[in-house]
Write a protein that holds these residues in place. Structure first.
Motif, PDB file in Angstrom:
ATOM      1  N   THR B  41      -1.797  -5.730  -4.154  1.00 54.29           N
ATOM      2  CA  THR B  41      -3.210  -5.475  -4.421  1.00 54.29           C
ATOM      3  C   THR B  41      -3.484  -5.474  -5.910  1.00 54.29           C
ATOM      4  O   THR B  41      -4.442  -6.081  -6.391  1.00 54.29           O
ATOM      5  CB  THR B  41      -3.618  -4.117  -3.841  1.00 54.29           C
ATOM      6  OG1 THR B  41      -3.189  -4.072  -2.505  1.00 54.29           O
ATOM      7  CG2 THR B  41      -5.120  -3.938  -3.903  1.00 54.29           C
ATOM      8  N   TYR B  44      -3.309  -8.891  -7.172  1.00 52.21           N
ATOM      9  CA  TYR B  44      -4.439  -9.679  -6.669  1.00 52.21           C
ATOM     10  C   TYR B  44      -5.678  -9.395  -7.499  1.00 52.21           C
ATOM     11  O   TYR B  44      -6.446 -10.283  -7.817  1.00 52.21           O
ATOM     12  CB  TYR B  44      -4.674  -9.301  -5.212  1.00 52.21           C
ATOM     13  CG  TYR B  44      -5.568 -10.246  -4.467  1.00 52.21           C
ATOM     14  CD1 TYR B  44      -5.072 -11.436  -3.949  1.00 52.21           C
ATOM     15  CD2 TYR B  44      -6.921  -9.964  -4.265  1.00 52.21           C
ATOM     16  CE1 TYR B  44      -5.875 -12.305  -3.256  1.00 52.21           C
ATOM     17  CE2 TYR B  44      -7.736 -10.829  -3.568  1.00 52.21           C
ATOM     18  CZ  TYR B  44      -7.190 -12.002  -3.064  1.00 52.21           C
ATOM     19  OH  TYR B  44      -8.001 -12.863  -2.366  1.00 52.21           O
ATOM     20  N   GLN B  45      -5.841  -8.119  -7.844  1.00 50.37           N
ATOM     21  CA  GLN B  45      -7.049  -7.747  -8.585  1.00 50.37           C
ATOM     22  C   GLN B  45      -6.935  -8.024 -10.077  1.00 50.37           C
ATOM     23  O   GLN B  45      -7.887  -8.456 -10.697  1.00 50.37           O
ATOM     24  CB  GLN B  45      -7.344  -6.256  -8.381  1.00 50.37           C
ATOM     25  CG  GLN B  45      -7.878  -5.959  -6.991  1.00 50.37           C
ATOM     26  CD  GLN B  45      -7.957  -4.479  -6.726  1.00 50.37           C
ATOM     27  OE1 GLN B  45      -7.365  -3.686  -7.442  1.00 50.37           O
ATOM     28  NE2 GLN B  45      -8.695  -4.111  -5.701  1.00 50.37           N
ATOM     29  N   ILE B 254      -0.822   6.560   7.867  1.00 48.27           N
ATOM     30  CA  ILE B 254      -0.937   5.291   8.603  1.00 48.27           C
ATOM     31  C   ILE B 254       0.267   4.409   8.285  1.00 48.27           C
ATOM     32  O   ILE B 254       0.877   3.806   9.164  1.00 48.27           O
ATOM     33  CB  ILE B 254      -2.255   4.570   8.248  1.00 48.27           C
ATOM     34  CG1 ILE B 254      -3.441   5.360   8.774  1.00 48.27           C
ATOM     35  CG2 ILE B 254      -2.275   3.164   8.844  1.00 48.27           C
ATOM     36  CD1 ILE B 254      -4.787   4.872   8.304  1.00 48.27           C
ATOM     37  N   THR B 270       0.920  -3.458   5.011  1.00 46.80           N
ATOM     38  CA  THR B 270      -0.516  -3.683   4.894  1.00 46.80           C
ATOM     39  C   THR B 270      -1.166  -2.495   4.197  1.00 46.80           C
ATOM     40  O   THR B 270      -2.181  -2.622   3.549  1.00 46.80           O
ATOM     41  CB  THR B 270      -1.168  -3.857   6.273  1.00 46.80           C
ATOM     42  OG1 THR B 270      -0.736  -2.802   7.108  1.00 46.80           O
ATOM     43  CG2 THR B 270      -0.789  -5.184   6.881  1.00 46.80           C
ATOM     44  N   GLN B 271      -0.529  -1.346   4.339  1.00 43.02           N
ATOM     45  CA  GLN B 271      -1.099  -0.136   3.749  1.00 43.02           C
ATOM     46  C   GLN B 271      -1.043  -0.133   2.222  1.00 43.02           C
ATOM     47  O   GLN B 271      -1.739   0.631   1.590  1.00 43.02           O
ATOM     48  CB  GLN B 271      -0.369   1.095   4.290  1.00 43.02           C
ATOM     49  CG  GLN B 271      -0.748   1.427   5.706  1.00 43.02           C
ATOM     50  CD  GLN B 271      -2.241   1.602   5.859  1.00 43.02           C
ATOM     51  OE1 GLN B 271      -2.909   0.755   6.409  1.00 43.02           O
ATOM     52  NE2 GLN B 271      -2.785   2.679   5.308  1.00 43.02           N
ATOM     53  N   ARG B 272      -0.210  -1.012   1.691  1.00 43.63           N
ATOM     54  CA  ARG B 272      -0.141  -1.079   0.231  1.00 43.63           C
ATOM     55  C   ARG B 272      -1.523  -1.364  -0.342  1.00 43.63           C
ATOM     56  O   ARG B 272      -1.789  -1.086  -1.493  1.00 43.63           O
ATOM     57  CB  ARG B 272       0.825  -2.183  -0.196  1.00 43.63           C
ATOM     58  CG  ARG B 272       0.382  -3.546   0.288  1.00 43.63           C
ATOM     59  CD  ARG B 272       1.424  -4.590   0.017  1.00 43.63           C
ATOM     60  NE  ARG B 272       1.019  -5.855   0.611  1.00 43.63           N
ATOM     61  CZ  ARG B 272       1.832  -6.876   0.800  1.00 43.63           C
ATOM     62  NH1 ARG B 272       3.084  -6.785   0.438  1.00 43.63           N
ATOM     63  NH2 ARG B 272       1.405  -7.979   1.332  1.00 43.63           N
ATOM     64  N   ASN B 273      -2.395  -1.942   0.492  1.00 43.73           N
ATOM     65  CA  ASN B 273      -3.729  -2.264   0.009  1.00 43.73           C
ATOM     66  C   ASN B 273      -4.646  -1.065  -0.003  1.00 43.73           C
ATOM     67  O   ASN B 273      -5.714  -1.107  -0.570  1.00 43.73           O
ATOM     68  CB  ASN B 273      -4.345  -3.350   0.871  1.00 43.73           C
ATOM     69  CG  ASN B 273      -3.534  -4.610   0.792  1.00 43.73           C
ATOM     70  OD1 ASN B 273      -3.353  -5.154  -0.282  1.00 43.73           O
ATOM     71  ND2 ASN B 273      -3.007  -5.044   1.920  1.00 43.73           N
ATOM     72  N   PHE B 274      -4.280  -0.019   0.689  1.00 37.12           N
ATOM     73  CA  PHE B 274      -5.156   1.139   0.778  1.00 37.12           C
ATOM     74  C   PHE B 274      -4.590   2.334   0.041  1.00 37.12           C
ATOM     75  O   PHE B 274      -5.322   3.205  -0.386  1.00 37.12           O
ATOM     76  CB  PHE B 274      -5.384   1.511   2.241  1.00 37.12           C
ATOM     77  CG  PHE B 274      -5.719   0.319   3.082  1.00 37.12           C
ATOM     78  CD1 PHE B 274      -6.938  -0.319   2.937  1.00 37.12           C
ATOM     79  CD2 PHE B 274      -4.813  -0.200   3.970  1.00 37.12           C
ATOM     80  CE1 PHE B 274      -7.251  -1.435   3.686  1.00 37.12           C
ATOM     81  CE2 PHE B 274      -5.113  -1.312   4.725  1.00 37.12           C
ATOM     82  CZ  PHE B 274      -6.340  -1.930   4.579  1.00 37.12           C
TER      83      PHE B 274
END
Lengths: 708, 402
Positions: B41, B44-45, B254, B270-274
């Protein structure tokens, strides 16, 4: 206890405690996974979702590949006025410049108004403020350069959302037939009927929400690629469509009519080349909001007489040479019903052919009642055999359901039904159905279904051709066909449609002037429907065309209402047919062949010697060159009997040359080559030049050429 | 040269406990794998999707870290006694300087930039290791009078309190954990249990008082003191039930829940994004998500094994300083590791402590490496000592066999 041992037990004790701590961590991890697992897992799903990737909608093309409808990207601009990068200082500094720039760009609101909008939105803490709706890319590009907006999505809160909008490059042309698809799923015309093919299949992409509310693709493997919509190739021809609509519009305006339609069909294939539907609104403006050609089923009137005569001939119950009386132009059927001819006093005793050409109601109904009076069902059965009681099953929706009254239906069949049916009442047909019958006559008896879409093209795979569908291989015998063609040609030659007679091509057709029944008042109000349907060239038909105009209200100089098919619908037919003729070389060939030998050689513009030689050698013209020893680049071609007499055109360096007689291309080339600035007026070939030949000139000399 | 001889060459180059070296290498590998995945993330940002950016950065930090371990373990650990003293003294002005002039990150002044090499680091990282080393020095020097209050307990306690108080304003959790670790080390260093208990009691009272004050501070004061607000919210989030549980804790759960026993596999998080800090504070949650309970337990085991090996070293250490240095440093690392994990599994409120060797981070990693260097130095010394003893033993035996 010594020091070492004292330390060691303390170390092991601490180690034990830490191990217990480790066990606690393991237990908690286990607890979250197993005991609370389902709860957290279900929460995980909501953060990942399938997002639609919209498929590009296919185009609608005309028969020559012109775009009739296409999708173009448009953009919504949304603003996050609380974006990180917009501090009070930046906002206050830039807002005035920003507002005036926006105002300058869109020119719809003042800078002050824009400023108020933005300041208010910021005051209310709008984070997804719809600032501009449906703007094109050029505006987006400009907006991106403005202060604050140039900080981008995250800092400046400038969000661009792409949508696609349906655009019709030819605007109103065949608007209703091309149709549309609304957001509430109203589907009209081709857009509606071919929605499935045009839409394509939306793709899906598994996306996950990342911090900041952004969606990011999860991975490639779950992605379903969108299958873009297919292109629909219609049978329409924009040029013919344009002519049809223009002619129809003029007719509506001139005749103060309510509405009308015009259909042009290719004989052999049933392809609809043009379909015009127009309505004149109360304020006089013209609009296209209903597909009258397919959806308006009215009593056709006299154009139906063709079918009556076809039945008579096919059933062997009459010949076109048979005669009948016209009863002084009035015949009473029962107590109330009186059949009248448009010619007061009638036509005396006339043949079937003459009755058809003059469109005598009394005579035609006489023939039919005489033949079928005892067995009207034979007549209606024949009509039904032609398929006129059923919808055609066109490629678009909106077809009206036809009605043919039959003796079987006691409720609506009466003693007067047969004679009136014979002249086109007691029957409801749409213009499209009528043209289909006439087209069958033109097509040697073969009835083909009108075709609107002939190909469905998809990128990267075989395109699908939609072949003409034959509804009836032979609707009548060749003898009947010959007779009917004679009758139809007669209508134009010496009947009701004489105004369509012209030296270039022959027309066979039938006028129709029906009285339209008002739902409440019956036939008392004088509302007429004027129509003409026919094909051309009569001896070898290529196109069938039908024009229907409703409720013409123009009166002539004697104060008489003008409502006859020939005078109201005829001119529209003529204009369309003229256009087809002038653009259709196949049709002209015959005419050309017969006149060619007598024709003088054409005038050739002054121009390049090479072009001239090419033209002459390919067309077989002779020419004589006056100054045989010296050839110049440009020649002037005079005509001497049947050969050209060439004179050279001399071009001096410092003098204006003579370009009179040249085409624009050559004239401009010669003049600009020697440094003269050229202004053009009109088009055609040069007839005047503002500075005469031989005048000296310098570099800034301007010469204006008049072209004609 | 075959691989066997290559390994031999490396083991010849590196001295000290081989098992600890292995632990360091395994944890570093874990770190790289998790960071590569967890920085998705962020990359990506911020880096336009160049996910390798942070991996390479971490790789460089790790390699430099290895050099630090290597050189530190070559130094005779007895020098570290003096080094500890110097570092402890130096920490005080450094911490003060940081409190006043340090750069502001999330309302906390924790970082200063070294003038010449232009690297910023958290002074608390330095102070922490300095204090632990200094404790080892103090405790070993005072072993003869260790049970006395004035001569041993008080001066040692003061050396702890000074550092902790200076760290406290900017970094409450580091100060608290350091204080706790210090008590553990003092206990191991044979300080009177009576005093230790007293200290724990007063610590609990102090902490309770602090929590009470933070929770009940007037709001206008809170808004001025950014850090206080952070503490408040962290405390509130931890205290509440599931509905009010903070976003990060939910996301961590989660991650843990969806990881399962074997995990989703490397790079499949997927949680790495949150997760707000999937590569630092919540790296353990990411580990569970990608490598499952199996991976998670392996990491715990690696830390416990490190502790076990250090105790073995300490037991062999002829000098108290060596034993206390190795034990102090390793306990400090492991306690911090377990607290980081405890935060991820929601036993503790969010502290912001990294997972030693695993979390992404530059200079703090190097301080951890320095600690490992010291531990390995002690171990190396013991090995050499043993070898020497064997040699003398052998020499002693030699004439007899002749």
């Amino acid at each position: 206890m010594n020091i070492k041992q004292d330390i060691i037990w303390r170390v092991w004790l601490t180690f034990g405690l830490l191990s217990l701590f480790a066990l606690a961590i393991m237990f908690y991890a286990f607890k979250i996974q197993v005991i609370e697992g389902s709860k957290w897992k279900s929460m995980a799903d909501s953060l990942v979702s399938y997002k639609n990737i919209e498929a590009t909608r296919g185009n609608i093309l005309d028969c020559n590949g012109n775009l009739l409808a296409t999708s173009i990207p448009i953009y919504d601009i949304r603003l996050d006025l609380k974006a990180d990068g917009i501090s009070d200082a930046i906002f206050n500094d830039s807002i005035s410049i920003l507002s005036s720039k926006i105002s300058n760009l869109f020119k719809d609101k003042s800078a002050e108004e824009y400023k108020n909008i933005l300041v208010n939105a910021r005051k209310h803490g709008e984070r997804y403020f719809l600032f501009k709706n449906k703007i094109d890319y050029n505006f987006v590009k400009q907006l991106k350069t403005f202060p604050i907006f140039n900080l981008g999505r995250f800092k400046g809160g400038f969000m661009v959302e792409q949508e696609s909008m349906r655009m019709m490059p030819f605007k109103h042309l065949a608007m209703r037939t091309i149709g549309y698809k609304n957001e509430d799923n109203t589907r009209v015309g081709l857009e509606g009927a071919f929605d499935k093919e045009l839409s394509g299949i939306n793709g899906q992409r598994l996306m996950r929400k990342i911090s900041g509310g952004m969606w990011m693709p999860l991975n490639d493997e779950n992605e379903i690629e969108p299958a873009n919509g297919k292109d629909i190739v219609t049978t329409l021809d924009v040029n013919l469509q344009d002519v049809s609509e223009h002619a129809l519009m003029m007719a509506l305006e001139e005749n103060l009519a309510d509405h009308g339609c015009a259909i042009l069909m290719e004989v052999s294939t049933g392809e609809i080349k043009a379909i015009a539907n127009l309505r004149r609104k109360l304020d006089g403006t013209i609009t296209e909001d209903f597909n009258y050609a397919i959806g308006d089923n009215t009593e056709p009137g006299s154009t139906f007489k063709l079918i009556s005569v076809m039945c008579l001939l096919e059933d062997g119950l009459a010949k076109i040479t048979d005669s009948t009386g016209t009863e002084g132009g009035e015949k009473k059927y029962g107590e109330k019903a009186t059949m009248r001819d448009s010619e007061p006093g009638g036509y005396g005793t006339i043949t079937l052919q003459r009755a058809f050409e003059k469109s005598s109601n009394v005579a035609i109904s006489n023939f039919v009642t005489k033949a079928y009076g005892k067995n009207p069902k034979q007549f209606t059965d024949h009509i039904i055999k032609l398929g006129l009681n059923k919808k055609l099953g066109l490629q678009i929706n909106g077809e009206a359901t036809p009605l043919v009254k039959t003796p079987d239906d006691k409720k609506i069949w009466s003693g007067t039904s047969l004679p009136w049916l014979s002249i086109g009442y007691e029957v409801n047909l749409s213009p499209m159905q009528m043209i289909t019958i006439y087209n069958a006559i033109a097509n040697k008896g073969k009835m083909v279904k009108p075709l609107l879409v002939k190909e469905i093209k998809s990128f990267g795979s075989e395109s699908e051709s939609l072949k003409p569908i034959v509804l009836d291989e032979k609707i009548c015998s060749d003898a009947t066909l010959r007779s009917l063609t004679t009758l139809l040609s007669g209508v134009v030659e010496h009947g009701t449609a004489k105004i369509l007679k012209n030296p270039n091509y022959t027309v066979a057709g039938k006028t129709g002037t029906a009285q339209v029944a008002d739902k409440n008042k019956g036939y008392t109000d004088k509302i007429y429907q004027a129509s003409f349907v026919g094909f051309f060239p009569a001896e070898n038909p290529k196109y069938t065309c039908m024009v229907v105009i409703n409720n013409p209200k123009r009166t002539d100089k004697n104060g008489m209402l003008v409502y006859y098919g020939a005078s109201v619908a005829g001119p529209v037919f003529k204009e369309i047919a003229d256009k087809v003729y002038s653009t259709n070389i196949d049709m002209q060939k015959k005419t050309l062949d017969s006149t060619f030998s007598k024709a003088k050689i054409p005038i050739i513009k002054t121009g390049s010697i090479h072009d001239f030689k090419t033209i002459c050698s390919s067309l077989g013209f002779n020419y004589v060159y006056a100054d045989a020893d010296e050839e110049s680049d440009y020649v002037n071609a005079g005509i001497n009997d049947s050969s050209y007499h060439l004179e050279e055109v001399r071009i001096h360096e410092n003098r204006v040359p003579n370009v009179i007689g040249m085409g624009t291309k050559d004239a401009v080339y010669i003049l600009e080559n020697i440094g003269i600035i050229v202004r053009l007026k009109g088009y055609g070939k040069v007839t005047q030049q503002s500075l005469s030949a031989g005048t000296p000139f310098d570099k800034s000399t301007i010469v204006e050429l008049t072209l004609e | 040269m075959n691989s066997n001889t290559a390994i031999k060459k490396i083991t010849n180059l590196t001295k000290g406990d081989f098992a600890i070296w292995i632990v360091v290498i395994l944890l570093s590998l874990f770190s790289m794998a998790v960071i590569y995945s967890a920085t998705g993330t962020l990359a990506y940002q911020k880096k336009g999707g160049h996910t390798e950016f942070y991996l390479l950065k971490q790789l460089i930090f790790v390699l430099v870290g290895f050099l630090i371990i290597y050189f530190c373990h070559l130094v005779d650990y007895r020098y570290y006694s003096r080094v500890a003293q110097i570092l402890w003294v130096a920490s005080i002005p450094l911490l003060l300087y940081t409190l006043i002039f340090g750069s502001d990150v999330n309302d906390a002044k924790r970082w200063i930039t070294l003038p010449i090499i232009n690297t910023s680091f958290q002074t608390s990282d330095l102070a922490k290791i300095a204090l632990i080393m200094f404790l080892a020095r103090q405790l070993s020097k005072k072993q003869d009078e260790i049970k006395e209050f004035k001569r041993a307990f008080l001066p040692i306690l003061i050396s702890v309190v000074v550092i902790c108080i200076l760290i406290f304003p900017a970094n409450l959790s580091t100060a608290a954990v350091l204080f706790m670790t210090s008590i553990v080390i003092m206990f191991i260093g044979r300080i009177n249990v009576k005093y230790i208990l007293l200290l724990i009691l007063s610590g609990i009272i102090l902490l309770a008082g602090a929590i009470f004050t933070v929770k009940n501070l007037p709001t206008n004061f809170v808004s001025k003191m950014g850090r206080v607000a952070t503490w408040q919210s962290r405390l509130e989030n931890y205290g509440g039930d599931d509905k009010t549980a903070s976003y990060q804790n939910e996301q961590a759960k989660i991650a843990i829940a969806t990881g399962g026993i074997f995990g989703k596999g490397p790079g499949k998080s997927t949680q790495r994004n949150f997760l707000p800090n999937p590569y630092a504070d919540f790296v353990y949650a990411t580990i569970i998500e990608e490598y499952g309970l199996l991976g998670a337990f392996t990491v715990i085991f690696l830390y416990l094994f490190l502790l076990y090996r250090t105790i073995q070293i300490a037991m062999k250490s002829p000098r108290a300083f060596g034993a206390l240095l190795a034990i102090g440093l390793s306990f400090s690392l492991v306690i911090q590791a377990f607290i980081n994990m405890a935060v991820a599994v929601n036993i503790f409120p969010v502290t912001g402590l990294p997972l030693p060797l695993v979390s992404m981070g530059g200079t703090s990693l190097w301080f951890t490496c320095f600690a490992f260097g010291c531990i390995l130095s002690v171990s190396r010394h013991i090995d050499e000592n043993e070898a020497e003893q064997q040699k003398t033993e052998a020499e002693r035996l030699k004439p007899e066999s002749e």
